[in-house]
Design a protein around this motif. Sequence first.
Motif, PDB file in Angstrom:
ATOM      1  N   ARG A  96       0.837  -1.195   0.000  1.00 17.90           N
ATOM      2  CA  ARG A  96       0.000   0.000   0.000  1.00 17.90           C
ATOM      3  C   ARG A  96       0.872   1.245   0.000  1.00 17.90           C
ATOM      4  O   ARG A  96       1.865   1.314   0.723  1.00 17.90           O
ATOM      5  N   LEU A  97       0.472   2.245  -0.755  1.00 12.21           N
ATOM      6  CA  LEU A  97       1.129   3.539  -0.660  1.00 12.21           C
ATOM      7  C   LEU A  97       0.511   4.328   0.489  1.00 12.21           C
ATOM      8  O   LEU A  97      -0.667   4.140   0.819  1.00 12.21           O
ATOM      9  N   PRO A  98       1.267   5.217   1.144  1.00  6.02           N
ATOM     10  CA  PRO A  98       0.714   6.004   2.252  1.00  6.02           C
ATOM     11  C   PRO A  98      -0.411   6.916   1.777  1.00  6.02           C
ATOM     12  O   PRO A  98      -0.525   7.231   0.591  1.00  6.02           O
ATOM     13  N   TRP A  99      -1.232   7.332   2.718  1.00  2.00           N
ATOM     14  CA  TRP A  99      -2.429   8.102   2.374  1.00  2.00           C
ATOM     15  C   TRP A  99      -2.099   9.384   1.613  1.00  2.00           C
ATOM     16  O   TRP A  99      -2.813   9.761   0.677  1.00  2.00           O
ATOM     17  N   SER A 100      -1.033  10.058   1.990  1.00  2.00           N
ATOM     18  CA  SER A 100      -0.681  11.296   1.282  1.00  2.00           C
ATOM     19  C   SER A 100      -0.422  11.030  -0.196  1.00  2.00           C
ATOM     20  O   SER A 100      -0.795  11.838  -1.065  1.00  2.00           O
ATOM     21  N   ALA A 101       0.179   9.884  -0.511  1.00  2.31           N
ATOM     22  CA  ALA A 101       0.421   9.522  -1.910  1.00  2.31           C
ATOM     23  C   ALA A 101      -0.876   9.141  -2.603  1.00  2.31           C
ATOM     24  O   ALA A 101      -1.075   9.460  -3.782  1.00  2.31           O
ATOM     25  N   VAL A 102      -1.774   8.450  -1.900  1.00  4.57           N
ATOM     26  CA  VAL A 102      -3.074   8.106  -2.489  1.00  4.57           C
ATOM     27  C   VAL A 102      -3.797   9.372  -2.928  1.00  4.57           C
ATOM     28  O   VAL A 102      -4.305   9.469  -4.051  1.00  4.57           O
ATOM     29  N   VAL A 103      -3.841  10.361  -2.030  1.00  2.27           N
ATOM     30  CA  VAL A 103      -4.555  11.605  -2.328  1.00  2.27           C
ATOM     31  C   VAL A 103      -3.901  12.352  -3.490  1.00  2.27           C
ATOM     32  O   VAL A 103      -4.581  12.786  -4.430  1.00  2.27           O
ATOM     33  N   ALA A 104      -2.580  12.497  -3.433  1.00  2.00           N
ATOM     34  CA  ALA A 104      -1.883  13.241  -4.480  1.00  2.00           C
ATOM     35  C   ALA A 104      -2.033  12.580  -5.843  1.00  2.00           C
ATOM     36  O   ALA A 104      -2.276  13.246  -6.857  1.00  2.00           O
ATOM     37  N   ARG A 105      -1.899  11.270  -5.872  1.00  4.20           N
ATOM     38  CA  ARG A 105      -1.993  10.561  -7.152  1.00  4.20           C
ATOM     39  C   ARG A 105      -3.432  10.555  -7.668  1.00  4.20           C
ATOM     40  O   ARG A 105      -3.676  10.685  -8.864  1.00  4.20           O
ATOM     41  N   ALA A 106      -4.413  10.374  -6.770  1.00  6.22           N
ATOM     42  CA  ALA A 106      -5.812  10.401  -7.198  1.00  6.22           C
ATOM     43  C   ALA A 106      -6.175  11.765  -7.768  1.00  6.22           C
ATOM     44  O   ALA A 106      -6.914  11.857  -8.763  1.00  6.22           O
TER      45      ALA A 106
END
Length: 248
Positions: free
Chosen positions: A147-157
């Motif tokens: 899993r990627l960290p939440w900050s990366a999920v948000v930025a990539r999404a």
Amino acid sequence: MQPGPIPDFRPLGRKAYGSIPHLPGSRTGPADRHLSPALARLCTERVRDARDHVVVLEKLDGSCVAAARMGDSVVALGREGRLAAQSPNESRRLWAAWVAAHTERFLAVLQPGERLVGEWLALAHGTRYALRHEPFVAFDLMRDGERLPWSAVVARAEAGGFVTSGVLHEGGPLGIAAALERLQAGGFHGALDPVEGAVWRGERREGDAVRVDFLAKYVRPDKVDGSLLPENTGQAAVWNWRPQAPQP
């Protein structure tokens, strides 16, 4: 002629998304498991040190799905990893059609071998939504089993213009009662019925990197899975979203 068996082809060779363990007091089924007491306390009471980081998200009530990049193509999958386009379920087939229509957006988010996981809210399962946005909400970004960290999920999404799960809290631990209190107004995604619960993400900083240690969830004890599905009610399906018919 009777329809043939559903192909058991899994492009990833695995499930697209695994199960999340429960916090104490959460409603569970026969196949569910609980998080260890030590990690549960980390979520809700006290972290180990300043390197721990807890993110608490609204838990959505739809169908867990994934869009996986394979080379320069994007395939729509159900949680179990099968092709959504081959599903007997109309909602899953709508997911496949939606991914095909938004392929360029997914390509803007995903590197080869990655998959964006989220909730497909087109069909009401046990919660109705007056959706304030499109019917897909992203909550995880995966590379194989990582899993990627939440900050990366948000930025990539955001690079693809995708909505992400509403954040109830970020920082230290958050108790279950406090999380549920923050959901009483209907959450972030237009729930017309009580929100199902919340998901805790335990992350930990190691040098300049952040890893996801574990996930946990809490589901309301009175929640009934699939209470609005036609196979359970004998009534017509309840749709939160369906594609508009072409104009003549």
